[in-house]
Design an enzyme around this catalytic site. Structure first.
Site, PDB file in Angstrom:
ATOM      1  N   ASP A  79       4.373  -2.784  -7.499  1.00  0.00           N
ATOM      2  CA  ASP A  79       3.728  -1.685  -6.756  1.00  0.00           C
ATOM      3  C   ASP A  79       3.898  -0.360  -7.499  1.00  0.00           C
ATOM      4  O   ASP A  79       2.986   0.472  -7.536  1.00  0.00           O
ATOM      5  CB  ASP A  79       4.317  -1.552  -5.350  1.00  0.00           C
ATOM      6  CG  ASP A  79       4.093  -2.809  -4.537  1.00  0.00           C
ATOM      7  OD1 ASP A  79       3.115  -3.529  -4.827  1.00  0.00           O
ATOM      8  OD2 ASP A  79       4.902  -3.069  -3.626  1.00  0.00           O
ATOM      9  N   ASN A 134       0.292 -10.208 -11.403  1.00  0.00           N
ATOM     10  CA  ASN A 134       1.352 -10.804 -12.216  1.00  0.00           C
ATOM     11  C   ASN A 134       0.911 -12.190 -12.679  1.00  0.00           C
ATOM     12  O   ASN A 134      -0.164 -12.675 -12.309  1.00  0.00           O
ATOM     13  CB  ASN A 134       2.707 -10.789 -11.485  1.00  0.00           C
ATOM     14  CG  ASN A 134       2.750 -11.736 -10.286  1.00  0.00           C
ATOM     15  OD1 ASN A 134       1.985 -12.696 -10.192  1.00  0.00           O
ATOM     16  ND2 ASN A 134       3.652 -11.466  -9.358  1.00  0.00           N
ATOM     17  N   ARG A 165      16.999   0.991  -8.638  1.00  0.00           N
ATOM     18  CA  ARG A 165      17.476   1.373  -7.295  1.00  0.00           C
ATOM     19  C   ARG A 165      17.076   0.316  -6.272  1.00  0.00           C
ATOM     20  O   ARG A 165      16.080  -0.383  -6.450  1.00  0.00           O
ATOM     21  CB  ARG A 165      16.864   2.722  -6.894  1.00  0.00           C
ATOM     22  CG  ARG A 165      17.373   3.872  -7.745  1.00  0.00           C
ATOM     23  CD  ARG A 165      16.925   5.207  -7.180  1.00  0.00           C
ATOM     24  NE  ARG A 165      15.576   5.540  -7.568  1.00  0.00           N
ATOM     25  CZ  ARG A 165      15.246   6.373  -8.559  1.00  0.00           C
ATOM     26  NH1 ARG A 165      16.178   6.948  -9.264  1.00  0.00           N
ATOM     27  NH2 ARG A 165      13.998   6.647  -8.824  1.00  0.00           N
ATOM     28  N   GLY A 219       6.988  -6.979 -19.977  1.00  0.00           N
ATOM     29  CA  GLY A 219       5.998  -5.899 -20.064  1.00  0.00           C
ATOM     30  C   GLY A 219       4.670  -6.269 -19.440  1.00  0.00           C
ATOM     31  O   GLY A 219       4.626  -6.829 -18.339  1.00  0.00           O
ATOM     32  N   GLY A 226       0.824  -1.209   0.000  1.00  0.00           N
ATOM     33  CA  GLY A 226       0.000   0.000   0.000  1.00  0.00           C
ATOM     34  C   GLY A 226       0.850   1.247   0.000  1.00  0.00           C
ATOM     35  O   GLY A 226       0.670   2.144  -0.841  1.00  0.00           O
TER      36      GLY A 226
HETATM   37  P1  ATP Z   1       7.286  -7.400  -7.536  1.00  0.00           P
HETATM   38  O1  ATP Z   1       6.549  -8.497  -6.794  1.00  0.00           O
HETATM   39  O2  ATP Z   1       8.769  -7.632  -7.675  1.00  0.00           O
HETATM   40  O3  ATP Z   1       6.938  -6.035  -7.068  1.00  0.00           O
HETATM   41  P2  ATP Z   1       5.548  -8.157  -9.695  1.00  0.00           P
HETATM   42  O4  ATP Z   1       5.805  -9.608  -9.904  1.00  0.00           O
HETATM   43  O5  ATP Z   1       4.277  -7.764  -9.027  1.00  0.00           O
HETATM   44  O6  ATP Z   1       6.776  -7.436  -9.040  1.00  0.00           O
HETATM   45  P3  ATP Z   1       6.364  -7.682 -12.398  1.00  0.00           P
HETATM   46  O7  ATP Z   1       5.432  -8.228 -13.415  1.00  0.00           O
HETATM   47  O8  ATP Z   1       7.619  -8.419 -12.131  1.00  0.00           O
HETATM   48  O9  ATP Z   1       5.525  -7.402 -11.090  1.00  0.00           O
HETATM   49  O10 ATP Z   1       6.798  -6.193 -12.806  1.00  0.00           O
HETATM   50  C1  ATP Z   1       5.849  -5.149 -12.929  1.00  0.00           C
HETATM   51  C2  ATP Z   1       6.219  -4.294 -14.117  1.00  0.00           C
HETATM   52  O11 ATP Z   1       7.514  -3.743 -13.904  1.00  0.00           O
HETATM   53  C3  ATP Z   1       6.296  -5.047 -15.440  1.00  0.00           C
HETATM   54  O12 ATP Z   1       5.030  -5.158 -16.045  1.00  0.00           O
HETATM   55  C4  ATP Z   1       7.270  -4.168 -16.215  1.00  0.00           C
HETATM   56  O13 ATP Z   1       6.568  -3.082 -16.779  1.00  0.00           O
HETATM   57  C5  ATP Z   1       8.218  -3.641 -15.128  1.00  0.00           C
HETATM   58  N1  ATP Z   1       9.418  -4.482 -15.030  1.00  0.00           N
HETATM   59  C6  ATP Z   1       9.677  -5.446 -14.098  1.00  0.00           C
HETATM   60  N2  ATP Z   1      10.878  -6.033 -14.329  1.00  0.00           N
HETATM   61  C7  ATP Z   1      11.408  -5.392 -15.405  1.00  0.00           C
HETATM   62  C8  ATP Z   1      12.620  -5.525 -16.151  1.00  0.00           C
HETATM   63  N3  ATP Z   1      13.567  -6.429 -15.831  1.00  0.00           N
HETATM   64  N4  ATP Z   1      12.800  -4.706 -17.216  1.00  0.00           N
HETATM   65  C9  ATP Z   1      11.870  -3.776 -17.562  1.00  0.00           C
HETATM   66  N5  ATP Z   1      10.702  -3.620 -16.906  1.00  0.00           N
HETATM   67  C10 ATP Z   1      10.467  -4.408 -15.851  1.00  0.00           C
HETATM   68  O1  RIB Z   2       5.783  -5.579  -3.111  1.00  0.00           O
HETATM   69  C1  RIB Z   2       6.885  -5.320  -2.296  1.00  0.00           C
HETATM   70  C2  RIB Z   2       6.460  -5.192  -0.867  1.00  0.00           C
HETATM   71  O2  RIB Z   2       5.961  -6.437  -0.418  1.00  0.00           O
HETATM   72  C3  RIB Z   2       7.600  -4.862   0.080  1.00  0.00           C
HETATM   73  O3  RIB Z   2       7.793  -3.472   0.244  1.00  0.00           O
HETATM   74  C4  RIB Z   2       7.227  -5.586   1.358  1.00  0.00           C
HETATM   75  O4  RIB Z   2       6.900  -4.728   2.408  1.00  0.00           O
HETATM   76  C5  RIB Z   2       6.080  -6.516   0.990  1.00  0.00           C
HETATM   77  O5  RIB Z   2       4.885  -6.091   1.515  1.00  0.00           O
END
Ligand code: ATP
Ligand code: RIB
Length: 304
Positions: A251, A180, A284, A224, A41
């Site tokens: 997020d 995802n 970052r 993507g 959040g």
């Molecule tokens: P997390 O749980 O790590 O926060 P997630 O699994 O919910 O991530 P992802 O689908 O991995 O979400 O990533 C969200 C978005 O971030 C993707 O749709 C893409 O736009 C961008 N992204 C993530 N990884 C990359 C990458 N290696 N290069 C470019 N864009 C990325």
């Molecule tokens: O999506 C990333 C987040 O998941 C982290 O900031 C951690 O706090 C967990 O809730």
């Protein structure tokens, strides 16, 4: 003026970076630790606010030093935290995040987040707002808040993360569902992985549309995202980036998406912007501190 209201979790992320992961029973030395604001959040609220959209956060924290630090971080980023309730007893949420070998593992101690309830909303939803929720706070509160926001004519975004079982009919109150491909598999029973085609992912998204979500966005990491609406399927490219830490990429995508929906963009337009923003965030360390500014995202879009 439109604004984004994020209801959900606030955590202190204890991020440990190491060269490798310890095996069960093993101790390794040489790691580095950082205490960084997080929680799905809070991360989403920071992403929206850094992009210049008026943003409020609603959730629960404990009565401890981590709570003060998270409130200070929200204030520094111009997020209205009037709706963050302090609860006596449970500790502020903590996430233990291990970053090693180019990936992360996360264990969440939810604490006060699990004591959040819909009576803690400081204001009723308004029709010019975008309300955002995830699954790191109690389901019953999420359901009630989405229903109230939808009834008031506000737009709603539900990030089905981390996936939990939920009543399918709650998607009737959702304008945009974001998840995802693992969460999409869990939500629909489809077998999706990195080799799944656009048609296969879109078919799974349509299962959620049949349950009531107006638009469904599947995020696919470095591949993507896919946006499925009543008018069709659109593939959104990932942007080129140098990955340092992907924690919070999803997020960032959700918060950026909400900010652009609040600015009047369509789900597909907002998703392209969100993909650019998320590609900046992975450059970052950490989740909330890694969220980009509008200038950074504009530069990324201009370079593409
Ligand atoms: P997390 O749980 O790590 O926060 P997630 O699994 O919910 O991530 P992802 O689908 O991995 O979400 O990533 C969200 C978005 O971030 C993707 O749709 C893409 O736009 C961008 N992204 C993530 N990884 C990359 C990458 N290696 N290069 C470019 N864009 C990325
Ligand atoms: O999506 C990333 C987040 O998941 C982290 O900031 C951690 O706090 C967990 O809730």
């Amino acid at each position: 003026m439109s604004r984004v209201v994020v209801c959900g979790s606030l955590n202190m992320d204890v991020v440990v970076q190491s060269a490798c992961r310890p095996a069960p029973g093993e101790t390794i030395l040489g790691a580095e630790v950082s205490f960084l604001p997080g929680g799905k959040g809070l991360n989403q609220a920071i992403a929206s606010a850094r992009l210049g959209m008026p943003t409020a956060m609603v959730g629960a924290v404990g009565n401890d030093a981590f709570a003060n630090s998270l409130r200070g971080f929200l204030a520094d980023n111009d997020v209205d935290s009037t709706g963050v309730t302090e609860i006596d007893g449970p500790a502020t949420g903590v996430a233990l995040i291990q970053v090693a070998e180019g990936d992360n593992s996360i264990t969440v101690a939810s604490g006060a987040n699990m004591h959040f309830d819909a009576s803690m909303l400081p204001d009723e939803p308004r029709r010019d707002e975008v309300w955002v929720a995830q699954f790191e706070t109690p389901l019953v509160a999420t359901q009630e808040i989405l229903a109230r926001a939808h009834a008031a004519g506000a737009r709603t975004v539900l990030n089905l993360a981390p996936f939990i079982e939920h009543p399918p009919e709650m998607l009737q109150a959702v304008d945009v569902a974001v998840l995802n491909e693992i969460e999409l598999s869990q939500a629909t029973g489809s077998r999706l992985d990195a080799s799944s085609s656009t048609d296969e992912v879109a078919a799974a998204c349509n299962v959620l549309r049949e349950r009531g979500a107006r638009a469904v966005i599947a995020t696919l990491g470095a591949r993507g995202a896919i946006v499925v609406t009543a008018t069709g399927v659109e593939s959104i490219p990932a942007f080129q980036t140098q990955v340092v830490d992907t924690t919070g990429a999803g997020d960032c995508f959700v918060g950026a998406l909400a900010s652009q929906l609040a600015a009047g963009r369509t789900p597909a337009e907002a998703a392209r912007f969100a993909s650019a923003a998320a590609s900046c965030s992975v450059e970052r360390l950490g989740a909330a501190p890694a969220m980009p500014t509008g200038e950074e995202v504009a530069a990324r879009l201009a370079k593409a």
